[in-house]
Design an enzyme around this catalytic site. Sequence first.
Site, PDB file in Angstrom:
ATOM      1  N   ASP A 155      40.294  30.824  37.003  1.00 20.65           N
ATOM      2  CA  ASP A 155      39.741  32.050  36.428  1.00 20.65           C
ATOM      3  C   ASP A 155      38.382  31.510  35.768  1.00 20.65           C
ATOM      4  O   ASP A 155      38.391  31.532  34.558  1.00 20.65           O
ATOM      5  CB  ASP A 155      40.762  32.564  35.227  1.00 20.65           C
ATOM      6  CG  ASP A 155      41.860  33.059  35.977  1.00 20.65           C
ATOM      7  OD1 ASP A 155      41.992  33.427  37.057  1.00 20.65           O
ATOM      8  OD2 ASP A 155      43.125  33.051  35.264  1.00 20.65           O
TER       9      ASP A 155
ATOM     10  N   LYS B 149      46.166  43.086  41.709  1.00 22.43           N
ATOM     11  CA  LYS B 149      47.095  44.166  40.949  1.00 22.43           C
ATOM     12  C   LYS B 149      46.526  45.323  41.505  1.00 22.43           C
ATOM     13  O   LYS B 149      46.162  46.307  40.592  1.00 22.43           O
ATOM     14  CB  LYS B 149      47.060  43.935  39.408  1.00 22.43           C
ATOM     15  CG  LYS B 149      47.435  42.410  38.921  1.00 22.43           C
ATOM     16  CD  LYS B 149      47.530  42.306  37.364  1.00 22.43           C
ATOM     17  CE  LYS B 149      47.873  41.158  36.881  1.00 22.43           C
ATOM     18  NZ  LYS B 149      46.828  40.024  37.102  1.00 22.43           N
TER      19      LYS B 149
ATOM     20  N   THR C 213      43.856  55.010  48.993  1.00 19.81           N
ATOM     21  CA  THR C 213      42.676  54.269  48.140  1.00 19.81           C
ATOM     22  C   THR C 213      43.071  52.828  48.229  1.00 19.81           C
ATOM     23  O   THR C 213      42.108  51.907  48.498  1.00 19.81           O
ATOM     24  CB  THR C 213      42.609  54.787  46.821  1.00 19.81           C
ATOM     25  OG1 THR C 213      42.619  56.066  46.652  1.00 19.81           O
ATOM     26  CG2 THR C 213      41.617  53.942  45.702  1.00 19.81           C
TER      27      THR C 213
ATOM     28  N   ILE D 103      46.701  55.243  44.691  1.00 18.11           N
ATOM     29  CA  ILE D 103      47.715  55.798  45.811  1.00 18.11           C
ATOM     30  C   ILE D 103      47.249  55.032  47.152  1.00 18.11           C
ATOM     31  O   ILE D 103      46.326  54.124  47.157  1.00 18.11           O
ATOM     32  CB  ILE D 103      47.151  57.145  45.955  1.00 18.11           C
ATOM     33  CG1 ILE D 103      45.708  57.328  46.336  1.00 18.11           C
ATOM     34  CG2 ILE D 103      47.373  57.949  44.853  1.00 18.11           C
ATOM     35  CD1 ILE D 103      45.246  58.683  46.947  1.00 18.11           C
TER      36      ILE D 103
ATOM     37  N   ASP E  72      44.992  37.920  42.936  1.00 21.94           N
ATOM     38  CA  ASP E  72      45.829  38.508  41.849  1.00 21.94           C
ATOM     39  C   ASP E  72      45.218  40.088  41.583  1.00 21.94           C
ATOM     40  O   ASP E  72      44.571  39.890  40.453  1.00 21.94           O
ATOM     41  CB  ASP E  72      45.896  37.583  40.666  1.00 21.94           C
ATOM     42  CG  ASP E  72      46.760  37.913  39.693  1.00 21.94           C
ATOM     43  OD1 ASP E  72      47.248  39.333  39.956  1.00 21.94           O
ATOM     44  OD2 ASP E  72      46.381  37.544  38.839  1.00 21.94           O
TER      45      ASP E  72
ATOM     46  N   ARG F 261      44.722  28.165  32.163  1.00 17.41           N
ATOM     47  CA  ARG F 261      43.953  27.281  31.395  1.00 17.41           C
ATOM     48  C   ARG F 261      44.733  26.259  31.068  1.00 17.41           C
ATOM     49  O   ARG F 261      43.750  24.988  30.746  1.00 17.41           O
ATOM     50  CB  ARG F 261      43.762  28.272  30.064  1.00 17.41           C
ATOM     51  CG  ARG F 261      42.515  29.188  30.463  1.00 17.41           C
ATOM     52  CD  ARG F 261      42.405  30.202  29.281  1.00 17.41           C
ATOM     53  NE  ARG F 261      43.737  31.150  29.516  1.00 17.41           N
ATOM     54  CZ  ARG F 261      43.943  32.250  28.758  1.00 17.41           C
ATOM     55  NH1 ARG F 261      43.295  32.335  27.641  1.00 17.41           N
ATOM     56  NH2 ARG F 261      44.983  32.839  28.957  1.00 17.41           N
TER      57      ARG F 261
HETATM   58  P1  5BU Z   1      46.410  31.265  31.745  1.00 17.10           P
HETATM   59  O1  5BU Z   1      45.134  30.906  31.565  1.00 17.10           O
HETATM   60  O2  5BU Z   1      47.569  30.350  32.352  1.00 17.10           O
HETATM   61  O3  5BU Z   1      47.079  32.085  30.903  1.00 17.10           O
HETATM   62  O4  5BU Z   1      46.244  32.382  33.150  1.00 17.10           O
HETATM   63  C1  5BU Z   1      47.129  33.388  33.758  1.00 17.10           C
HETATM   64  C2  5BU Z   1      46.812  33.673  34.763  1.00 17.10           C
HETATM   65  O5  5BU Z   1      47.973  34.740  35.469  1.00 17.10           O
HETATM   66  C3  5BU Z   1      45.721  34.775  34.544  1.00 17.10           C
HETATM   67  O6  5BU Z   1      44.726  35.038  35.857  1.00 17.10           O
HETATM   68  C4  5BU Z   1      46.220  36.275  34.684  1.00 17.10           C
HETATM   69  O7  5BU Z   1      45.468  37.345  35.113  1.00 17.10           O
HETATM   70  C5  5BU Z   1      47.599  36.069  35.391  1.00 17.10           C
HETATM   71  N1  5BU Z   1      48.674  36.774  34.954  1.00 17.10           N
HETATM   72  C6  5BU Z   1      49.266  36.930  33.728  1.00 17.10           C
HETATM   73  O8  5BU Z   1      48.760  35.953  32.914  1.00 17.10           O
HETATM   74  N2  5BU Z   1      50.293  37.469  33.369  1.00 17.10           N
HETATM   75  C7  5BU Z   1      50.782  38.233  34.073  1.00 17.10           C
HETATM   76  O9  5BU Z   1      51.778  39.131  33.909  1.00 17.10           O
HETATM   77  C8  5BU Z   1      50.075  38.740  35.574  1.00 17.10           C
HETATM   78  C9  5BU Z   1      49.115  37.894  35.724  1.00 17.10           C
HETATM   79 BR1  5BU Z   1      50.862  39.959  36.571  1.00 17.10          BR
END
Ligand code: 5BU
Length: 268
Positions: A38, A93, A100, A97, A91, A232
């Site tokens: 991220d 998400k 789309t 509909i 990811d 992270r």
């Molecule tokens: P982290 O830095 O380990 O907190 O990142 C978690 C990643 O997983 C981040 O990209 C979120 O968008 C993703 N995520 C999440 O944290 N929790 C969820 O329930 C879902 C996705 Br679905």
Amino acid sequence: MASSKAYGDRVASHSNRAAQDLLRTMERKQSNLCVSVDVTSKAAFLAVVEAVGPFVCLIKTHVDVIADFDADLVEQLTQLAAKHDFLIFEDRKFADIGNTVSLQYAGGIYKIASWSHITNAHTVPGPGIIAGLAKVGLPLGRGLLLLAEMSSAGNLATGAYSDQTIAMARAHRDFVVGFIAMQRPSGPADEDFLILTPGVQLGSKGDALGQQYRTPREVVFDSGCDVIIVGRGVTGSGESINVEEVQHQARRYRDEGWSAYRERIASN
Ligand code: 5BU
């Protein structure tokens, strides 16, 4: 029960190519680690993927946060996936509909279906979202995860919502390969869903914006989940990438996740 079987022995329980490839990759690389990359620049993104590639079964992306995203990023990511032997999970998400989401999945700037082996969707729109995504993804051998649960505090994906999400998945087993969930749902002994779980970090219980963390062992051993998704905890926060530290953390989470899985298999 899927949680008592080795990843490699579960390939036969899946008809979907992405699910089979993921299980084979996990077995081959002895890794149930997915790193969530991220970061917001192409250079940092590719630097992290190159650094963690050897340790992961899957790279999770949010391509819409990368300011200088372009087709070359996809090209380089695809080459790194081949070089380091991992799959790609955007990811996204999806949450609209069927008509789309089929446009969003196939087209736009990102053309997600053309490069991402796995993507995910909310079930709030009802089963039409699965049909819309399957129309695009199934001919390409892609797989879909439904969000049965989330890791963030106060989320609404609980109880009857989660149960109905699982029922929707059962009705679309060709394309729906599993869930984003915090635990393995109960079901018939021969049912095999892949459970991918975010909210994983060692040494922190959460962030300031609602994220909640558990350890790899809590996720894989206690809750029976298959893949730990770590952002992270591996990459750190921010754009400055310390390659050695990122690799050190990737190796650490890979080892923690794999030993929790070994313990799970041995205890069943
Ligand atoms: P982290 O830095 O380990 O907190 O990142 C978690 C990643 O997983 C981040 O990209 C979120 O968008 C993703 N995520 C999440 O944290 N929790 C969820 O329930 C879902 C996705 Br679905």
